[in-house]
Design a protein around this motif. Structure first.
Motif, PDB file in Angstrom:
ATOM      1  N   ASP A  39      66.551  23.616  33.137  1.00  0.00           N
ATOM      2  CA  ASP A  39      67.945  24.665  32.229  1.00  0.00           C
ATOM      3  C   ASP A  39      66.533  23.897  30.375  1.00  0.00           C
ATOM      4  O   ASP A  39      67.823  23.571  29.744  1.00  0.00           O
ATOM      5  N   ASN A  40      65.415  23.593  30.318  1.00  0.00           N
ATOM      6  CA  ASN A  40      64.578  23.903  29.116  1.00  0.00           C
ATOM      7  C   ASN A  40      65.244  22.037  28.889  1.00  0.00           C
ATOM      8  O   ASN A  40      65.730  22.055  27.675  1.00  0.00           O
ATOM      9  N   ARG A  42      68.670  21.260  28.642  1.00  0.00           N
ATOM     10  CA  ARG A  42      70.170  21.000  28.691  1.00  0.00           C
ATOM     11  C   ARG A  42      71.254  20.581  29.049  1.00  0.00           C
ATOM     12  O   ARG A  42      71.741  19.737  29.244  1.00  0.00           O
ATOM     13  N   ILE A  43      70.370  20.609  30.565  1.00  0.00           N
ATOM     14  CA  ILE A  43      71.079  18.934  31.463  1.00  0.00           C
ATOM     15  C   ILE A  43      69.820  18.070  32.268  1.00  0.00           C
ATOM     16  O   ILE A  43      68.892  18.018  32.222  1.00  0.00           O
ATOM     17  N   TYR A 236      77.810  14.476  24.330  1.00  0.00           N
ATOM     18  CA  TYR A 236      77.383  15.061  25.719  1.00  0.00           C
ATOM     19  C   TYR A 236      78.397  15.300  26.302  1.00  0.00           C
ATOM     20  O   TYR A 236      79.819  14.552  25.924  1.00  0.00           O
ATOM     21  N   ILE A 258      75.510  16.559  29.819  1.00  0.00           N
ATOM     22  CA  ILE A 258      74.756  18.097  29.310  1.00  0.00           C
ATOM     23  C   ILE A 258      75.477  18.422  28.122  1.00  0.00           C
ATOM     24  O   ILE A 258      75.815  17.936  27.003  1.00  0.00           O
ATOM     25  N   LYS A 259      74.447  19.460  27.373  1.00  0.00           N
ATOM     26  CA  LYS A 259      74.469  18.791  25.610  1.00  0.00           C
ATOM     27  C   LYS A 259      74.703  20.127  25.663  1.00  0.00           C
ATOM     28  O   LYS A 259      75.239  21.238  26.263  1.00  0.00           O
TER      29      LYS A 259
END
Ligand SMILES: *[C@@H]1O[C@H](CO)[C@@H](O)[C@H](O)[C@H]1NC(C)=O
Ligand SMILES: *[C@@H]1O[C@H](CO)[C@@H](O)[C@H](O)[C@H]1NC(C)=O
Ligand SMILES: *[C@@H]1O[C@H](CO)[C@@H](O)[C@H](O)[C@H]1NC(C)=O
Length: 259
Positions: A39-40, A42-43, A236, A258-259
């Motif tokens: 996811d770009n 994010r994960i 995070y 996850i950000k």
């Protein structure tokens, strides 16, 4: 006026559309994607892959070894491919410890992986860099200035720089907690999830006493062998899920940030 500048991209597209169906129907081109981030970005996957070369805490020179076997094979006439896990040391690769790991009476009483608190294993977490020239002593813990209220901390050390988790041989010179560092953490912080970047949270010289300090209260959970390369320090949301292995004092675990 049609120029060569305009035609070139068109020719390229035409060529691609001609080649594409051929590639898609050829099994040799079916290459699965393996990713470290989703996811770009994010994960972020902070779990190491399990392969026969994955290092194992069982003092193994050769890694975890051949733990996967194809029991049922379509090539041999079975209706399906069916693999089985065998001889997988539960303290190999990215894994979690239960209180029974080094306390026999906790083991006998059933404090196994299935009793670990998923509330501790999931939630806001801080990734910190530990000074590279020391093991994690009380002094080092104090110098990190981790605020009260922080319940989950992932400690990145020299182990990550040395890429120890990418070497199959168990290396006893890894960085970990000294007994006084563990005691300082238990006595002075609210940390309940301790994540580290090699197979043991305890430095090899203090292997048993440090584990005892962490596990005694049955509140601190140790997640070991995390992959913390290429992750920025900071806050995070961590998500770690062990297998529900009843009777086991350790388990492989999948952890993501996850950000
Ligand atoms: C596993 O299953 C696939 C079909 O899904 C088959 O093509 C392949 O040959 C099987 N592998 C083995 C080793 O039997
Ligand atoms: C298929 O069966 C043969 C004979 O039992 C065995 O030697 C071989 O390893 C098997 N192959 C697989 C992929 O299971
Ligand atoms: C940490 O302790 C281990 C022994 O447990 C030792 O081999 C290693 O050199 C120490 N690392 C540092 C950076 O002091």
């Amino acid at each position: 006026m049609i120029t060569m500048m305009m035609v070139k991209p068109l020719l390229f597209l035409l060529l691609c559309s001609l080649l594409h169906p051929i590639a898609a129907t050829n099994d040799n081109h079916l290459v699965p994607e393996r990713r470290e981030v989703y996811d770009n970005g994010r994960i972020i996957d902070i779990t190491h892959k399990y392969t026969p070369e994955t290092p194992s805490g069982g003092d193994s020179e050769n890694g975890v070894g051949q733990f996967l076997r194809l029991r049922d094979s379509m090539k041999n006439g079975s209706l399906y491919n069916g693999s089985e896990l065998r001889n997988l040391f539960v303290h190999a690769g990215t894994h979690v410890d239960a209180p029974g790991h080094m306390f026999d009476h906790y083991f006998d009483a059933g404090f196994d992986i299935d009793t670990l608190d998923l509330g501790v294993l999931n939630g806001p977490a801080l990734l910190v860099d530990v000074p590279r020239d020391k093991n994690i002593t009380a002094e080092v813990m104090q110098s990190l200035n981790i605020p009260k209220g922080v319940r989950r901390v992932l400690f990145r050390t020299l182990n990550t720089d040395r890429k120890l988790m990418f070497k199959k041989e168990f290396d006893t010179s890894f960085v970990g907690f000294m007994k006084d560092g563990a005691k300082w953490l238990v006595d002075n912080t609210d940390i309940k999830l301790v994540g580290v970047d090699y197979l043991s949270a305890a430095a090899y010289d203090h292997l048993v006493p440090t584990h005892l300090v962490f596990h005694e209260g049955r509140e601190v959970i140790l997640v070991e062998g995390l992959k913390l390369d290429d992750v920025q320090p900071g806050i995070y949301s961590v998500h770690c899920l062990p297998l529900r292995l009843v009777g086991a004092e350790g388990s492989p675990i999948r952890c993501i940030l996850i950000k």
